[in-house]
Design an enzyme around this catalytic site. Structure first.
Site, PDB file in Angstrom:
ATOM      1  N   LYS A  20      52.332 113.660  37.281  1.00  0.00           N
ATOM      2  CA  LYS A  20      53.512 114.491  37.535  1.00  0.00           C
ATOM      3  C   LYS A  20      54.195 114.044  38.844  1.00  0.00           C
ATOM      4  O   LYS A  20      53.608 113.280  39.631  1.00  0.00           O
ATOM      5  CB  LYS A  20      53.089 115.955  37.609  1.00  0.00           C
ATOM      6  CG  LYS A  20      52.427 116.481  36.308  1.00  0.00           C
ATOM      7  CD  LYS A  20      52.172 117.972  36.440  1.00  0.00           C
ATOM      8  CE  LYS A  20      51.184 118.494  35.442  1.00  0.00           C
ATOM      9  NZ  LYS A  20      50.891 119.936  35.644  1.00  0.00           N
ATOM     10  N   TYR A  60      56.558 121.322  27.368  1.00  0.00           N
ATOM     11  CA  TYR A  60      55.750 122.515  27.666  1.00  0.00           C
ATOM     12  C   TYR A  60      56.109 123.694  26.756  1.00  0.00           C
ATOM     13  O   TYR A  60      55.881 124.835  27.134  1.00  0.00           O
ATOM     14  CB  TYR A  60      55.928 122.902  29.140  1.00  0.00           C
ATOM     15  CG  TYR A  60      55.062 122.099  30.096  1.00  0.00           C
ATOM     16  CD1 TYR A  60      53.669 122.017  29.924  1.00  0.00           C
ATOM     17  CD2 TYR A  60      55.609 121.446  31.192  1.00  0.00           C
ATOM     18  CE1 TYR A  60      52.865 121.299  30.808  1.00  0.00           C
ATOM     19  CE2 TYR A  60      54.807 120.726  32.079  1.00  0.00           C
ATOM     20  CZ  TYR A  60      53.431 120.664  31.883  1.00  0.00           C
ATOM     21  OH  TYR A  60      52.634 119.960  32.757  1.00  0.00           O
ATOM     22  N   ARG A  96      40.355 115.152  29.673  1.00  0.00           N
ATOM     23  CA  ARG A  96      40.472 116.482  30.291  1.00  0.00           C
ATOM     24  C   ARG A  96      39.348 116.704  31.306  1.00  0.00           C
ATOM     25  O   ARG A  96      39.532 117.359  32.317  1.00  0.00           O
ATOM     26  CB  ARG A  96      40.405 117.575  29.218  1.00  0.00           C
ATOM     27  CG  ARG A  96      41.550 117.551  28.227  1.00  0.00           C
ATOM     28  CD  ARG A  96      42.784 118.258  28.711  1.00  0.00           C
ATOM     29  NE  ARG A  96      42.579 119.681  28.924  1.00  0.00           N
ATOM     30  CZ  ARG A  96      43.555 120.536  29.246  1.00  0.00           C
ATOM     31  NH1 ARG A  96      44.806 120.092  29.386  1.00  0.00           N
ATOM     32  NH2 ARG A  96      43.305 121.806  29.438  1.00  0.00           N
ATOM     33  N   ASN A 123      49.321 120.313  40.541  1.00  0.00           N
ATOM     34  CA  ASN A 123      47.999 119.774  40.172  1.00  0.00           C
ATOM     35  C   ASN A 123      48.059 118.333  39.654  1.00  0.00           C
ATOM     36  O   ASN A 123      47.151 117.861  38.989  1.00  0.00           O
ATOM     37  CB  ASN A 123      47.269 120.729  39.225  1.00  0.00           C
ATOM     38  CG  ASN A 123      48.014 120.942  37.919  1.00  0.00           C
ATOM     39  OD1 ASN A 123      49.043 120.304  37.678  1.00  0.00           O
ATOM     40  ND2 ASN A 123      47.497 121.802  37.071  1.00  0.00           N
ATOM     41  N   HIS A 126      48.874 115.672  33.996  1.00  0.00           N
ATOM     42  CA  HIS A 126      48.832 116.368  32.695  1.00  0.00           C
ATOM     43  C   HIS A 126      47.982 115.561  31.723  1.00  0.00           C
ATOM     44  O   HIS A 126      48.021 114.330  31.725  1.00  0.00           O
ATOM     45  CB  HIS A 126      50.252 116.482  32.113  1.00  0.00           C
ATOM     46  CG  HIS A 126      50.236 116.906  30.674  1.00  0.00           C
ATOM     47  ND1 HIS A 126      50.167 118.225  30.286  1.00  0.00           N
ATOM     48  CD2 HIS A 126      50.210 116.178  29.527  1.00  0.00           C
ATOM     49  CE1 HIS A 126      50.120 118.288  28.955  1.00  0.00           C
ATOM     50  NE2 HIS A 126      50.149 117.060  28.472  1.00  0.00           N
ATOM     51  N   GLU A 137      52.626 114.969  21.677  1.00  0.00           N
ATOM     52  CA  GLU A 137      53.102 114.534  22.993  1.00  0.00           C
ATOM     53  C   GLU A 137      53.352 113.022  23.027  1.00  0.00           C
ATOM     54  O   GLU A 137      54.329 112.564  23.622  1.00  0.00           O
ATOM     55  CB  GLU A 137      52.102 114.962  24.065  1.00  0.00           C
ATOM     56  CG  GLU A 137      52.107 116.488  24.243  1.00  0.00           C
ATOM     57  CD  GLU A 137      51.052 117.042  25.184  1.00  0.00           C
ATOM     58  OE1 GLU A 137      51.072 118.264  25.422  1.00  0.00           O
ATOM     59  OE2 GLU A 137      50.192 116.276  25.681  1.00  0.00           O
TER      60      GLU A 137
HETATM   61  N1  UDP Z   1      50.582 126.288  35.696  1.00  0.00           N
HETATM   62  C1  UDP Z   1      51.070 127.038  36.744  1.00  0.00           C
HETATM   63  N2  UDP Z   1      50.565 128.300  36.926  1.00  0.00           N
HETATM   64  C2  UDP Z   1      49.588 128.808  36.125  1.00  0.00           C
HETATM   65  C3  UDP Z   1      49.100 128.029  35.057  1.00  0.00           C
HETATM   66  C4  UDP Z   1      49.624 126.773  34.863  1.00  0.00           C
HETATM   67  O1  UDP Z   1      51.932 126.602  37.486  1.00  0.00           O
HETATM   68  O2  UDP Z   1      49.164 129.958  36.359  1.00  0.00           O
HETATM   69  C5  UDP Z   1      51.107 124.919  35.500  1.00  0.00           C
HETATM   70  C6  UDP Z   1      50.110 123.863  35.933  1.00  0.00           C
HETATM   71  O3  UDP Z   1      50.829 122.824  36.595  1.00  0.00           O
HETATM   72  C7  UDP Z   1      49.534 123.375  34.622  1.00  0.00           C
HETATM   73  C8  UDP Z   1      50.735 123.524  33.697  1.00  0.00           C
HETATM   74  O4  UDP Z   1      51.367 124.724  34.122  1.00  0.00           O
HETATM   75  O5  UDP Z   1      49.057 122.042  34.716  1.00  0.00           O
HETATM   76  C9  UDP Z   1      50.402 123.629  32.233  1.00  0.00           C
HETATM   77  O6  UDP Z   1      49.502 124.687  32.049  1.00  0.00           O
HETATM   78  P1  UDP Z   1      48.241 124.523  31.089  1.00  0.00           P
HETATM   79  O7  UDP Z   1      47.629 125.877  30.930  1.00  0.00           O
HETATM   80  O8  UDP Z   1      48.633 123.792  29.862  1.00  0.00           O
HETATM   81  O9  UDP Z   1      47.247 123.638  32.005  1.00  0.00           O
HETATM   82  P2  UDP Z   1      46.765 122.122  31.857  1.00  0.00           P
HETATM   83  O10 UDP Z   1      46.683 121.807  30.394  1.00  0.00           O
HETATM   84  O11 UDP Z   1      47.771 121.262  32.592  1.00  0.00           O
HETATM   85  O12 UDP Z   1      45.420 122.085  32.538  1.00  0.00           O
HETATM   86 MG    MG Z   2      48.074 122.084  28.873  1.00  0.00          MG
END
Ligand code: UDP
Ligand code: MG
Length: 162
Positions: A20, A60, A96, A123, A126, A137
């Site tokens: 990101k 997203y 993951r 974070n 992705h 994706e």
């Molecule tokens: N995110 C956020 N606040 C939250 C949860 C998620 O800003 O409370 C953001 C975070 O950057 C995350 C992204 O939304 O990576 C996508 O969320 P997801 O639950 O899909 O997490 P990931 O698959 O990236 O671990």
């Molecule tokens: Mg996700």
């Protein structure tokens, strides 16, 4: 005689991984790629791109009801992203694992987010969360001809290697 594993390589699992804008801005591209490479996964597509907000919303779309959706899409479209496809046995699930938990406060040390990030909204990386999302994706971010071909071998090609 063609080895069994070469035949399997033709249908190898693939996942979509993106660094990101925060990861790119912080100079973590090589560090992140290196972790996937050293594990033994294979890079089959890579490009640098600034996604539009509309594109980020598509990426997203599953999260559109969440309160952080708008800020998340603004952020993803705020600068260059490194979009990649990685290939290998178990790469979706293990990718993951390499990435770590969504909230870097809960990611284990040794994971990318655990070692390199602090807050959930920044974070740095992705990774697709399952086979269906991986397929969707990869199709959203890449055209088929941007992916390295590991096409299934024809019967003739298999016979010729014997
Ligand atoms: N995110 C956020 N606040 C939250 C949860 C998620 O800003 O409370 C953001 C975070 O950057 C995350 C992204 O939304 O990576 C996508 O969320 P997801 O639950 O899909 O997490 P990931 O698959 O990236 O671990
Ligand atoms: Mg996700």
């Amino acid at each position: 005689m063609l080895q069994e594993q070469e035949v399997h390589a033709a249908e190898m699992e693939r996942t979509f991984i993106a660094i990101k804008p925060d990861g790119v801005q912080r100079g973590l591209i090589a560090e992140i790629i290196s972790r996937f490479e050293r594990k033994g996964f294979k890079l089959v597509a890579i490009k640098i791109v600034v996604p539009s907000k509309e594109f980020a919303q598509k990426h997203y779309h599953d999260l559109k009801e969440r309160p952080f959706f708008d800020g998340l899409c603004d952020f993803l479209s705020s600068g260059p992203v490194i979009a990649m496809v990685w290939e290998g046995e178990g790469v979706i699930k293990y990718g993951r694992k390499l990435i770590g938990a969504t909230d870097p406060q809960k990611s284990e040390p040794g994971t990318i987010r655990g070692d390199l990030a602090v807050v959930v909204g920044r974070n740095i990386i992705h990774g697709s969360d399952g086979p269906e999302t991986a397929k969707d994706e990869i199709n959203l971010w890449f055209k088929p001809d941007e992916l390295m071909a590991t096409k299934p071998l024809s019967r003739e090609e298999i016979a010729n290697t014997e």
